[in-house]
Design a protein around this motif. Structure first.
Motif, PDB file in Angstrom:
ATOM      1  N   MET A   1       0.814  -1.258   0.087  1.00  0.00           N
ATOM      2  CA  MET A   1      -0.076   0.070  -0.145  1.00  0.00           C
ATOM      3  C   MET A   1       0.812   1.246  -0.022  1.00  0.00           C
ATOM      4  SD  MET A   1      -2.962  -1.377   0.085  1.00  0.00           S
ATOM      5  CE  MET A   1      -4.209  -0.150   0.630  1.00  0.00           C
ATOM      6  N   VAL A   2       0.319   2.367  -0.711  1.00  0.00           N
ATOM      7  CA  VAL A   2       1.029   3.483  -0.671  1.00  0.00           C
ATOM      8  C   VAL A   2       0.236   4.466  -0.389  1.00  0.00           C
ATOM      9  CG1 VAL A   2       2.710   2.711  -2.436  1.00  0.00           C
ATOM     10  CG2 VAL A   2       0.474   3.727  -3.353  1.00  0.00           C
ATOM     11  N   ARG A   3       0.860   5.814   0.114  1.00  0.00           N
ATOM     12  CA  ARG A   3       0.131   7.051   0.376  1.00  0.00           C
ATOM     13  C   ARG A   3      -0.073   7.703  -0.828  1.00  0.00           C
ATOM     14  NH1 ARG A   3      -0.379  11.531   4.344  1.00  0.00           N
ATOM     15  NH2 ARG A   3       0.072  13.365   3.017  1.00  0.00           N
ATOM     16  N   THR A   4      -1.395   8.016  -1.331  1.00  0.00           N
ATOM     17  CA  THR A   4      -1.408   8.676  -2.541  1.00  0.00           C
ATOM     18  C   THR A   4      -2.933   9.507  -2.462  1.00  0.00           C
ATOM     19  OG1 THR A   4      -1.614   8.333  -4.881  1.00  0.00           O
ATOM     20  CG2 THR A   4      -2.892   6.875  -3.459  1.00  0.00           C
ATOM     21  N   ALA A   5      -3.003  10.251  -3.531  1.00  0.00           N
ATOM     22  CA  ALA A   5      -4.028  11.236  -3.388  1.00  0.00           C
ATOM     23  C   ALA A   5      -5.091  10.643  -4.144  1.00  0.00           C
ATOM     24  CB  ALA A   5      -3.809  12.501  -4.418  1.00  0.00           C
ATOM     25  N   VAL A   6      -6.325  10.726  -3.650  1.00  0.00           N
ATOM     26  CA  VAL A   6      -7.504  10.238  -3.815  1.00  0.00           C
ATOM     27  C   VAL A   6      -8.746  11.283  -4.018  1.00  0.00           C
ATOM     28  CG1 VAL A   6      -9.426   8.463  -3.583  1.00  0.00           C
ATOM     29  CG2 VAL A   6      -6.854   7.733  -3.217  1.00  0.00           C
ATOM     30  N   ILE A   7      -9.302  11.244  -5.011  1.00  0.00           N
ATOM     31  CA  ILE A   7     -10.576  11.996  -5.162  1.00  0.00           C
ATOM     32  C   ILE A   7     -11.804  11.595  -4.579  1.00  0.00           C
ATOM     33  CG2 ILE A   7     -12.397  13.257  -6.856  1.00  0.00           C
ATOM     34  CD1 ILE A   7     -10.037  13.256  -9.155  1.00  0.00           C
ATOM     35  N   GLN A   8     -12.379  12.294  -3.768  1.00  0.00           N
ATOM     36  CA  GLN A   8     -13.566  12.096  -2.817  1.00  0.00           C
ATOM     37  C   GLN A   8     -14.708  12.447  -3.343  1.00  0.00           C
ATOM     38  OE1 GLN A   8     -13.183   9.805  -0.596  1.00  0.00           O
ATOM     39  NE2 GLN A   8     -10.925   9.874  -0.386  1.00  0.00           N
ATOM     40  N   GLY A   9     -14.813  13.540  -4.156  1.00  0.00           N
ATOM     41  CA  GLY A   9     -15.955  14.407  -4.623  1.00  0.00           C
ATOM     42  C   GLY A   9     -15.676  15.427  -5.598  1.00  0.00           C
ATOM     43  N   ILE A  10     -16.889  15.957  -6.276  1.00  0.00           N
ATOM     44  CA  ILE A  10     -16.885  16.986  -7.065  1.00  0.00           C
ATOM     45  C   ILE A  10     -18.005  17.570  -7.088  1.00  0.00           C
ATOM     46  CG2 ILE A  10     -16.575  17.703  -9.465  1.00  0.00           C
ATOM     47  CD1 ILE A  10     -15.004  15.019 -10.190  1.00  0.00           C
ATOM     48  N   ASP A  11     -18.126  18.916  -7.217  1.00  0.00           N
ATOM     49  CA  ASP A  11     -19.301  19.732  -7.334  1.00  0.00           C
ATOM     50  C   ASP A  11     -18.987  20.924  -8.306  1.00  0.00           C
ATOM     51  OD1 ASP A  11     -22.034  20.542  -6.964  1.00  0.00           O
ATOM     52  OD2 ASP A  11     -22.035  19.532  -4.936  1.00  0.00           O
ATOM     53  N   HIS A  12     -19.874  21.782  -8.637  1.00  0.00           N
ATOM     54  CA  HIS A  12     -19.773  22.884  -9.275  1.00  0.00           C
ATOM     55  C   HIS A  12     -20.959  24.158  -9.021  1.00  0.00           C
ATOM     56  CE1 HIS A  12     -23.028  20.911 -11.966  1.00  0.00           C
ATOM     57  NE2 HIS A  12     -23.024  22.202 -12.246  1.00  0.00           N
ATOM     58  N   TYR A  13     -20.713  25.259  -9.637  1.00  0.00           N
ATOM     59  CA  TYR A  13     -21.756  26.319  -9.536  1.00  0.00           C
ATOM     60  C   TYR A  13     -21.914  27.091 -10.717  1.00  0.00           C
ATOM     61  CZ  TYR A  13     -24.085  30.457  -8.134  1.00  0.00           C
ATOM     62  OH  TYR A  13     -25.046  31.419  -8.127  1.00  0.00           O
ATOM     63  N   LEU A  14     -23.253  27.277 -11.107  1.00  0.00           N
ATOM     64  CA  LEU A  14     -23.132  27.820 -12.527  1.00  0.00           C
ATOM     65  C   LEU A  14     -24.078  29.198 -11.976  1.00  0.00           C
ATOM     66  CD1 LEU A  14     -24.667  25.290 -14.867  1.00  0.00           C
ATOM     67  CD2 LEU A  14     -22.240  26.205 -14.690  1.00  0.00           C
ATOM     68  N   PRO A  15     -23.689  30.329 -12.590  1.00  0.00           N
ATOM     69  CA  PRO A  15     -24.575  31.783 -12.147  1.00  0.00           C
ATOM     70  C   PRO A  15     -25.780  31.505 -12.804  1.00  0.00           C
ATOM     71  CG  PRO A  15     -22.355  32.227 -13.512  1.00  0.00           C
ATOM     72  CD  PRO A  15     -22.523  30.662 -13.402  1.00  0.00           C
ATOM     73  N   GLU A  16     -26.675  32.456 -12.320  1.00  0.00           N
ATOM     74  CA  GLU A  16     -28.202  32.427 -12.432  1.00  0.00           C
ATOM     75  C   GLU A  16     -28.525  32.900 -13.889  1.00  0.00           C
ATOM     76  OE1 GLU A  16     -30.497  31.144 -10.614  1.00  0.00           O
ATOM     77  OE2 GLU A  16     -28.971  30.748  -8.916  1.00  0.00           O
ATOM     78  N   GLU A  17     -27.959  33.949 -14.143  1.00  0.00           N
ATOM     79  CA  GLU A  17     -28.360  34.191 -15.770  1.00  0.00           C
ATOM     80  C   GLU A  17     -27.870  33.390 -16.956  1.00  0.00           C
ATOM     81  OE1 GLU A  17     -27.256  37.974 -18.819  1.00  0.00           O
ATOM     82  OE2 GLU A  17     -26.604  38.440 -16.918  1.00  0.00           O
ATOM     83  N   ARG A  18     -28.763  33.425 -17.621  1.00  0.00           N
ATOM     84  CA  ARG A  18     -28.777  32.130 -18.824  1.00  0.00           C
ATOM     85  C   ARG A  18     -28.778  33.282 -20.364  1.00  0.00           C
ATOM     86  NH1 ARG A  18     -30.888  27.253 -17.207  1.00  0.00           N
ATOM     87  NH2 ARG A  18     -31.833  27.410 -14.995  1.00  0.00           N
TER      88      ARG A  18
END
Length: 343
Positions: free
Chosen positions: A1-18
């Motif tokens: 086993m090695v110590r390494t970077a792991v992605i735990q989650g992702i999110d984003h935000y979009l402005p209101e104006e379309r």
């Protein structure tokens, strides 16, 4: 086993104006809403408000992610922020975000300036700091407000770009092998002038003459303080560079493209992605598209697209994902991700 970077989650935000194709077609004679959709694959893009900066979008994305994952903010010891539209020349925008997120003063926080290749580079930076034992819980944030650089009458870019932010939580974990990587990164500064805001920084301080409007042979209007894109040159660079980039990264991993479960490229436009998919012969079920309702969001396109397939249940634990970004600079990067979060 090695110590390494792991992605735990992702999110984003979009402005209101379309900003819809119908609104754009009213400004550009001969460009119907259907023609814009056919060329770009985009139905609408999100636009930051006049008072809304990249840091505002990034804080919203980060808050969403940290609240959804119920993260103890005192654990975060690294904040890396990518933008090409910072709040100020100085201080570093990451410092402003650290304060607004309520993170501790033990946090290492800094910006880096990249566009469409931001995600692979950011993952490489964070993995390096985690693998070196310098950090254990990292926030990788990306946000851009390109709309603030775009002239309203420049259809070559206004039809493409939208504003957004994304947030990725990465932690140090024990795994049998690295979860993120290998990486292939590259640069060719001879292409810098093909995607650029010429005036406004130290090389070309803004002067009154820079605000003079000019209209090119394709009937696009802009000033020297606006975003300029040489579309044909960017297209040529991409179709030559990216297939080789993909081949190089799978070779570095000693696998084949058939062993990859999903391919998530920078979501540039429908025309460009269709060309790359055909060149690489990637089947539809493995090739991710997600831009019709947000546009080309520059640094955040890959994380937003990746979150979309995770939320849709298309990513299983242990899946191998290939991500690749390319564009402004010229800059490019690709890496593999083995999806293995703790939960």
């Amino acid at each position: 086993m090695v110590r390494t970077a792991v992605i735990q989650g992702i999110d984003h935000y979009l402005p209101e104006e379309r900003l819809t194709n119908a609104e754009l077609s009213a400004l550009y004679p001969g460009w119907t809403a259907d023609k814009i959709l056919e060329k770009t694959g985009i139905l609408e893009r999100r636009i930051a408000a006049d008072t809304e900066c990249a840091s505002d979008l990034a804080v919203r994305a980060a808050d969403r992610l940290l609240e959804r994952l119920d993260v103890d903010r005192s654990r975060i010891d690294l904040l890396v922020f990518c933008t090409q539209s910072p709040d100020h020349f100085l201080p570093t925008t990451a410092c402003l975000i650290q304060e607004r997120l309520g993170l501790g003063t033990n946090v290492a926080a800094f910006d880096y300036n990249l566009g469409c290749s931001a995600f692979p580079y950011g993952l490489a930076i964070v993995r390096g700091l985690i693998d070196a034992g310098i950090a254990s819980t990292a926030l990788l944030l990306m946000a851009d407000t390109y709309s603030k650089f775009i002239h309203p009458l420049d259809k070559s870019v206004r039809t493409l770009f939208g504003d957004a932010a994304s947030a990725v939580l990465i932690t140090a974990e024990e795994r049998a092998a690295p979860s993120i990587g290998p990486f292939v990164l590259g640069t060719d500064g001879t292409g810098a002038g093909n995607l650029i805001v010429p005036a406004g920084a130290m090389r070309h301080p803004l002067a009154t003459a820079d605000l003079a409007e000019k209209t090119d042979k394709s009937d696009n209007t802009r000033t020297a303080a606006n975003l300029f894109m040489n579309g044909p040159a960017i297209f040529e660079f991409t179709v030559k560079r990216v297939p080789a980039l993909i081949r190089d990264v799978v070779a570095a991993a000693e696998i084949s493209l058939d062993d990859v479960d999903l391919v998530i490229l920078h979501q540039a436009s429908e025309m460009l992605l269709a060309t790359l998919q055909g060149s690489l012969r990637i089947p539809d079920e493995k090739f991710v598209r997600h831009y019709s309702r947000c546009g080309n969001t520059v640094s955040s396109t890959i994380p937003i697209a990746l979150q979309s397939v995770i939320d849709a249940g298309r990513v299983a634990r242990g899946d191998v994902l290939l991500v690749a970004g390319f564009g402004v600079g010229y800059s490019w990067g690709a890496n593999l991700i083995r999806w293995e979060p703790n939960a």
